[in-house]
Scaffold this motif. Structure first.
Motif, PDB file in Angstrom:
ATOM      1  N   ASP A  52      35.214  51.595  48.804  1.00 56.83           N
ATOM      2  CA  ASP A  52      34.067  52.454  49.117  1.00 56.83           C
ATOM      3  C   ASP A  52      33.210  52.538  47.857  1.00 56.83           C
ATOM      4  N   GLY A  53      31.908  52.337  47.987  1.00 54.33           N
ATOM      5  CA  GLY A  53      31.060  52.376  46.790  1.00 54.33           C
ATOM      6  C   GLY A  53      29.649  51.933  47.091  1.00 54.33           C
ATOM      7  N   TYR A  54      29.097  51.055  46.205  1.00 57.33           N
ATOM      8  CA  TYR A  54      27.707  50.630  46.342  1.00 57.33           C
ATOM      9  C   TYR A  54      27.611  49.117  46.219  1.00 57.33           C
ATOM     10  N   ALA A  55      26.938  48.506  47.197  1.00 62.43           N
ATOM     11  CA  ALA A  55      26.643  47.076  47.103  1.00 62.43           C
ATOM     12  C   ALA A  55      25.452  46.918  46.154  1.00 62.43           C
ATOM     13  N   VAL A  56      25.571  45.982  45.211  1.00 60.25           N
ATOM     14  CA  VAL A  56      24.514  45.810  44.191  1.00 60.25           C
ATOM     15  C   VAL A  56      24.257  44.327  43.969  1.00 60.25           C
ATOM     16  N   SER A  58      24.356  41.923  40.864  1.00 63.67           N
ATOM     17  CA  SER A  58      24.933  42.043  39.516  1.00 63.67           C
ATOM     18  C   SER A  58      23.882  41.794  38.438  1.00 63.67           C
ATOM     19  N   THR A  59      22.859  40.955  38.734  1.00 68.65           N
ATOM     20  CA  THR A  59      21.833  40.670  37.716  1.00 68.65           C
ATOM     21  C   THR A  59      21.017  41.927  37.392  1.00 68.65           C
ATOM     22  N   ASP A  60      20.911  42.867  38.360  1.00 65.57           N
ATOM     23  CA  ASP A  60      20.191  44.119  38.094  1.00 65.57           C
ATOM     24  C   ASP A  60      20.879  44.940  37.015  1.00 65.57           C
ATOM     25  N   LEU A  61      22.185  44.680  36.797  1.00 66.83           N
ATOM     26  CA  LEU A  61      22.965  45.515  35.874  1.00 66.83           C
ATOM     27  C   LEU A  61      23.330  44.757  34.604  1.00 66.83           C
ATOM     28  N   ALA A  62      22.577  43.680  34.316  1.00 67.08           N
ATOM     29  CA  ALA A  62      22.867  42.885  33.118  1.00 67.08           C
ATOM     30  C   ALA A  62      22.381  43.606  31.862  1.00 67.08           C
ATOM     31  N   LEU A  86      15.221  44.483  45.066  1.00 69.78           N
ATOM     32  CA  LEU A  86      15.418  44.461  43.611  1.00 69.78           C
ATOM     33  C   LEU A  86      15.717  45.876  43.118  1.00 69.78           C
ATOM     34  N   ARG A  87      16.667  46.014  42.204  1.00 66.71           N
ATOM     35  CA  ARG A  87      17.090  47.308  41.630  1.00 66.71           C
ATOM     36  C   ARG A  87      17.411  48.345  42.715  1.00 66.71           C
ATOM     37  N   GLU A  88      18.059  47.846  43.735  1.00 62.35           N
ATOM     38  CA  GLU A  88      18.457  48.739  44.828  1.00 62.35           C
ATOM     39  C   GLU A  88      19.981  48.693  44.990  1.00 62.35           C
ATOM     40  N   ALA A  89      20.566  49.797  45.452  1.00 67.34           N
ATOM     41  CA  ALA A  89      21.998  49.844  45.794  1.00 67.34           C
ATOM     42  C   ALA A  89      22.121  50.354  47.227  1.00 67.34           C
ATOM     43  N   ALA A 104      28.046  42.069  44.631  1.00 68.17           N
ATOM     44  CA  ALA A 104      29.173  42.823  44.069  1.00 68.17           C
ATOM     45  C   ALA A 104      29.163  44.227  44.659  1.00 68.17           C
ATOM     46  N   VAL A 105      30.335  44.871  44.567  1.00 70.56           N
ATOM     47  CA  VAL A 105      30.436  46.267  44.999  1.00 70.56           C
ATOM     48  C   VAL A 105      30.964  47.065  43.812  1.00 70.56           C
TER      49      VAL A 105
END
Ligand code: AMP
Ligand code: MG
Length: 408
Positions: A52-56, A58-62, A86-89, A104-105
């Motif tokens: 359970d969490g957030y789909a993201v 991964s490049t947004d969090l580099a 872009l930049r959304e979860a 990624a989650v």
């Protein structure tokens, strides 16, 4: 006289595995699968969140900015309505499909949620984190279970997961039990003078059940040819017929004669074995739907019957059902105490099994019980199996290695 090993080879040589039949899912438990099972779709059928969490993306969090805009929520059983921006979860629950463009989650526990925003605390969000990609477990058309495996609860779940509620298996052997003897009454009856209760039937039925067979107990047969013949004929409709009593040399031991009248061909009678010497084995006439019934005449003495079952009937049931692995399975044991064996045939003596006391002790120990012989079932009920003493009179010293046949 025939050895146990030669007799077993004859039994197995005459035993053919049963023809496959279709079975409902749960009935197939512990049966051998008779067909290759293939996946009807990729598993998982979509990229799937494992937490359970957030789909993201991964490049947004580099970089240093850990804040993402909160988009839609995807529950298990739902599908995303649009690709991740872009930049959304996207809030996502375990088992739900990932939205396109996410890779990624992030676990719920590694985020902070504020109004319309998610701050990702997890410093290391790599592609593929906390998700199972489509087809990672298996691809559509791939064999997920090959023919020949024994179906376990997990195996049944695999069948269910590919939509197989009906499956081809080697069926459970069907076995009939006929107890013979004018002295026998059913266990719920009070024995009259000279009578005893039929204790063999329930024992053999239980052993057959433990071996994965369907057992059917036929009525007690008297030591009288016409009625004995009628009951044994009924037993010849089954894959295996188990008879107790009436196979020795007594005046009323009619089983071998009646079996031969019924067209059952004798393969052997009597083997070098104690208890269980008078064992009779033969093959019934061919049946319309398959080979002749395997017919075992076990001596009436309870321990003889039990040993005969372990040594010959159980391996035959194993082979009929095409179960993997050899049978019977002996182990080596060190003798727990000195034991004097006398007798011209190998003896199966009830014994307790003692686990190795220390890790450096390789073998467990067999502790022979004080036993009154083939009618003494009480001692066998307290045993874990049988220590095997070869033919001949000899003192076996404590610590000597003997073979041990476990009861289960
Ligand atoms: P038999 O093999 O018929 O000569 O029987 C040997 C011994 O086993 C006799 O003492 C019988 O009374 C006993 N026996 C035979 N059948 C059974 C049975 N079904 N349950 C318990 N004991 C039995
Ligand atoms: Mg008898």
């Amino acid at each position: 006289m025939l050895t146990v090993e030669d007799a077993l080879a004859l039994v197995l040589g005459k035993t053919r595995k049963l023809l496959p039949a279709s079975s409902a899912l749960l009935d197939a438990l512990n049966c051998t699968l008779a067909e290759d099972i293939t996946a009807d779709a990729d598993q998982p059928p979509f990229d799937k969140a494992m937490v359970d969490g957030y789909a993201v993306r991964s490049t947004d969090l580099a970089g240093a900015d850990r804040r993402l805009r909160l988009g839609e929520t995807i529950l298990a059983g739902q599908v995303p309505t649009r690709p991740l921006g872009l930049r959304e979860a996207a809030a996502i629950m375990t088992g739900a499909p990932l939205p396109p463009e996410s890779d990624a989650v992030v676990m719920q526990e590694r985020t902070q949620q504020t109004e319309g925003e998610v701050v990702v605390v997890d410093p290391d969000v790599r592609p593929g984190r906390n998700l199972l990609s489509k087809g990672r477990i298996c691809r559509s058309g791939e064999v997920v279970l090959p023919a020949g495996v024994l179906l376990t609860p997990a195996g049944l779940a695999v069948l269910a997961s590919v939509g197989r509620t009906c499956v081809s298996v080697v069926p459970r052997p069907r076995l009939a039990i006929v107890s013979t003897g004018d002295e026998l009454v059913e266990p719920d009856q009070m024995p009259g003078p000279g009578q005893i209760r039929n204790s063999n039937a329930v024992m053999l039925e239980a052993m057959a059940m433990e071996s994965g067979a369907f057992a059917r107990n036929l009525p007690i047969a008297p030591d009288e040819p016409a009625e004995l013949q009628r009951l044994l004929r009924l037993g010849l409709e089954f894959d295996l017929l188990l008879i107790t009593g009436g196979v020795s040399v007594g005046q009323r031991d009619l089983v071998p004669m009646v079996l031969e009248q019924l067209g059952v061909r004798r393969v052997f009678h009597k083997i070098a074995l104690k208890p269980g010497k008078p064992i009779w084995f033969g093959i019934g006439p061919e049946r319309g739907d398959g080979p002749g019934t395997l017919v075992f005449g076990l001596p009436g003495n309870p321990v003889s019957g039990l040993v005969g079952f372990l040594l010959f009937v159980k391996p035959a049931l194993h082979l009929l059902a095409a179960r993997p692995g050899p049978m019977p399975q002996y182990r080596d044991a060190s003798l727990a105490r000195t034991f004097i064996h006398r007798g011209a045939v190998p003896t199966y003596h009830p014994a307790r099994w003692v686990e190795p006391a220390a890790p450096q002790q390789r073998l467990g120990a067999a502790d022979p019980l004080d036993w009154a012989g083939s009618a003494d079932l009480l001692t066998v009920a307290q045993a874990d199996g049988f220590a095997v003493f070869p033919a001949g009179d000899r003192v076996f010293e404590a610590g000597e290695i003997v073979r041990f046949l476990p009861l289960r």
